[in-house]
Structures are given as C-alpha cells and as structure tokens.
Enzyme design. Structure first.
Site, PDB file in Angstrom:
ATOM      1  N   HIS A 133      -6.217  -1.296  11.361  1.00  0.00           N
ATOM      2  CA  HIS A 133      -5.571  -1.799  10.147  1.00  0.00           C
ATOM      3  C   HIS A 133      -6.415  -2.910   9.538  1.00  0.00           C
ATOM      4  CE1 HIS A 133      -2.362  -2.392   7.332  1.00  0.00           C
ATOM      5  NE2 HIS A 133      -2.004  -3.574   7.786  1.00  0.00           N
ATOM      6  N   ASN A 148      -0.872  -9.345   4.745  1.00  0.00           N
ATOM      7  CA  ASN A 148      -0.741  -7.909   4.976  1.00  0.00           C
ATOM      8  C   ASN A 148      -0.528  -7.189   3.651  1.00  0.00           C
ATOM      9  OD1 ASN A 148      -0.593  -5.495   6.359  1.00  0.00           O
ATOM     10  ND2 ASN A 148       1.158  -6.075   7.615  1.00  0.00           N
ATOM     11  N   CYS A 205      -5.221   0.460   3.544  1.00  0.00           N
ATOM     12  CA  CYS A 205      -5.264  -0.957   3.901  1.00  0.00           C
ATOM     13  C   CYS A 205      -6.664  -1.538   3.736  1.00  0.00           C
ATOM     14  CB  CYS A 205      -4.771  -1.157   5.331  1.00  0.00           C
ATOM     15  SG  CYS A 205      -5.769  -0.279   6.571  1.00  0.00           S
ATOM     16  N   GLN A 249       0.805  -1.213   0.000  1.00  0.00           N
ATOM     17  CA  GLN A 249       0.000   0.000   0.000  1.00  0.00           C
ATOM     18  C   GLN A 249       0.839   1.264   0.000  1.00  0.00           C
ATOM     19  OE1 GLN A 249      -1.601  -1.035   4.066  1.00  0.00           O
ATOM     20  NE2 GLN A 249      -1.536   1.183   4.336  1.00  0.00           N
TER      21      GLN A 249
END
Length: 354
Positions: free
Chosen positions: A296, A316, A161, A155
């Site tokens: 997140h 992630n 996110c 990102q």
C-alpha cells in the site's frame, strides 16, 4: 425491509458468542469506535446496530440473502474489533468504519495497490540523498499545519494508492517551493503513466519519473478522479501543470534518513496495510501487528510524540471517515530497521529545483 424475526433463525448460533458480558476498552466517546458494550449483549441490539451502521454509511444490498451475508461478516468483524480493543491496552483502537461489511480478503483485494512485483527503478540522484547531512532535526513536524497537505482523498475500489501517495508528495514540495497548495490529479497518473498498471497497482518512483519527463501534472479540477481507469487525455496540454525536477530515494532501512527527509517535505512511503487491524484502525498510535510485505502506498506528512510514544503521521487515501480523519499515527523507534509495517523500506520524494 425484512423484519428482524426473519434473520433470527439464520443467526442464533453465531449470536450466542455475544451473550456473555464484554468489558471492552473503549474511548470515552463511543462514536469514535461506532459501538458500545451494550450493543454486544443481545441479538436485537446487534440487529439495531447493523441497521444504524447501514444508515450511517448509506449501505444497501440487492437481496435479503446478500444482506444476511453482509450482516454475518459485520458480526465477525465486530467481534474482532471488540476483542482487539480489550487487548490493546489503549495504545490504539479499532472501530466500525465503512469497511465493516467486507471480509478481510475482500478488503485486501479492493483497497491496496502497491505492486512490489514491478522492479524498482533507482533514481539517478538516489546515491546523493540531499538530506543526508541534516542535523538538529525538530522534535516534531506536521506539514498539515504548514499548509503543505491537501484534504484527504478517497481512492475507492481502485488499486491506485500509488498515485495518491505520489500526488501527496508532489503537492507538498510544490507548496514548499512555490507557496501555493494545489490539489493535483491522480487520474492523470492512472490514465497516462504507462509503466504503472492503473487500478491494478504501481510504484511511486515510476509515477515521479512520469511527471518529471512529461511536462508536469495537471490539477485535480482539470483532470478529476473517476475511481476507475480512463483513457489518457492529452488535449489538456494547454492547461496549468505543476512540475518537478525529479525524485530521490531515501536510504532503505533507516528511520533516521526517513525523518531527515520528512523534516524537509512530505515523503511517499510504502507499507504493509493488509492486516485486519489496519482495516479498522480508528485512532491512537498504531503499533501493529503487521509485517513488511509492502502492499500500500501512502504519504508520510510529519512526526511527533504523544504520551511517550513516538510516531509518524501518515496520510491515507481511504477517505476522511477512516482512522483519525483519514490519517494514522504509526509508531516509530520500534527497534526494527525496516520500521513498523516496513515504512522505512521504500520511501522516496520528488525534487523541485529552481
């Protein structure tokens, strides 16, 4: 390039804390964590470590003063990493990743992005939870091995996110339903999902709703990522899109429900990732410390057990150099309803009904 003798007067007091021997727990391969015990024993070796870290991560600074400031941040982070590795008992370990020259406050400001200040819209179908009656779940699931997970993305310094979490779940259900793994556009959500706030945060449920009601999501190739907010490009209407029917929310505070959903498809989840240990996670089964102040968005893509420790596999969006090639294994069966880092609090998944 400034010589090491120029830095010496500014840093001697700070360096003195490293002059005592360190008996850090480290995996056998020092490259996993990015340093060796010997690096902490002298001023010159610390400088050499910093220079080699800069080269590895292609770092450069505009002035000597900035380089010195970043070195001091790097040194403080290394101290924290080493102290944590010595105390962790080997469940997980931290390493010198690309974030090692960022203070913790800087990191939190740049790399998170779930906005829990936005009211969460419950999906119309959330009360039904289609996987509620699922039984005899497999002992382990890994959607990467089933071909339903695209490469790890990055990102950058954009609080997007939420878009990456959303896209990972949509890519997963599309592959499961249609047999094709297609990398989809986070940028389209950032530019066009007006209920969210682009690089300033958002919620996955809003993004699912946008995709369902706006004719789907374009491919990443057709609408590539910019690492910044752009203008919604509606001229791509004739290009290929991936559609979903809607989305459902997983019942809160229920790890069992999360696993039921995860046994059937990748799931969007929110976690508290602002802890310093999360910033430098490098491998193993992460067990905190962290709270449940969600900040997140990530994607749960499986679960399993390793050496007696149960975990959830989380994808992630900080690039493949973070964690375990971009992933983290987060401990489950913690005894807390909200789960580790609040992972059971705000899970949802897209639906794709034929």
């Amino acid at each position: 390039m400034a010589s090491s003798t120029m830095i010496r007067p500014f840093g001697l007091l700070l360096f003195s804390m490293f002059l005592l021997p360190c008996f850090a727990y480290l995996p056998g391969d020092f490259s996993i964590v990015g340093y060796a015990e010997d690096d902490l024993t002298s001023h010159d070796k610390l400088l050499e470590l910093f220079e080699s870290w800069m080269e590895k991560h292609r770092k450069s600074y505009a002035s000597f003063a900035e380089k010195l400031r970043r070195f001091e941040v790097f040194e403080d982070n290394l101290k924290h990493i080493d102290e944590t590795n010595r105390k962790s008992g080997g469940s997980y370990w931290l390493g010198l990743n690309e974030f090692a020259d960022l203070s913790h406050d800087e990191f939190k400001e740049k790399y998170l992005g779930v906005n829990t200040g936005m009211p969460r819209r419950r999906s119309e179908c959330s009360s039904s939870f289609r996987y509620g009656n699922a039984s005899e779940l497999p002992e382990s699931v890994d959607w990467r091995k089933k071909g339903a997970v695209t490469r790890v993305k990055n990102q950058g310094q954009c609080g997007s996110c939420w878009a990456f979490s959303t896209v990972a779940a949509v890519e997963g259900i599309n592959q499961i339903a249609m047999g094709n793994l297609i990398s989809l556009s986070e940028q389209e959500l950032i530019d066009c999902s007006s209920e969210n706030n682009g690089c300033n945060g958002g919620l996955m449920d809003y993004a699912f709703s946008f995709i369902a009601s706006n004719g789907g999501l374009h491919t990443e190739d057709d609408y590539p990522y910019l690492m910044e907010e752009g203008t919604c490009d509606e001229k791509r209407a004739e290009m290929e899109t991936v559609t979903i029917s809607g989305y459902e929310d997983v019942p809160e505070n229920s790890e069992e429900s999360l696993l039921k959903a995860l046994a059937h498809q990748p799931v969007s989840v929110a976690i508290e990732a602002s802890g310093r240990n999360f910033q430098f996670y490098s491998g193993g089964v992460f067990d905190g410390p962290c709270g449940s102040e969600l900040d997140h968005g990530v994607a749960a893509v499986g679960y399993g057990t390793s050496k007696g420790q149960d975990y959830i596999i989380v994808k992630n969006s900080w690039g493949s150099n973070w964690g375990e090639k971009g992933y983290i294994r987060m401990k489950r069966n913690t005894g807390k309803a909200e789960g580790l880092c609040g992972i059971n609090l705000m899970a949802s998944y897209p639906t794709k009904d034929e």
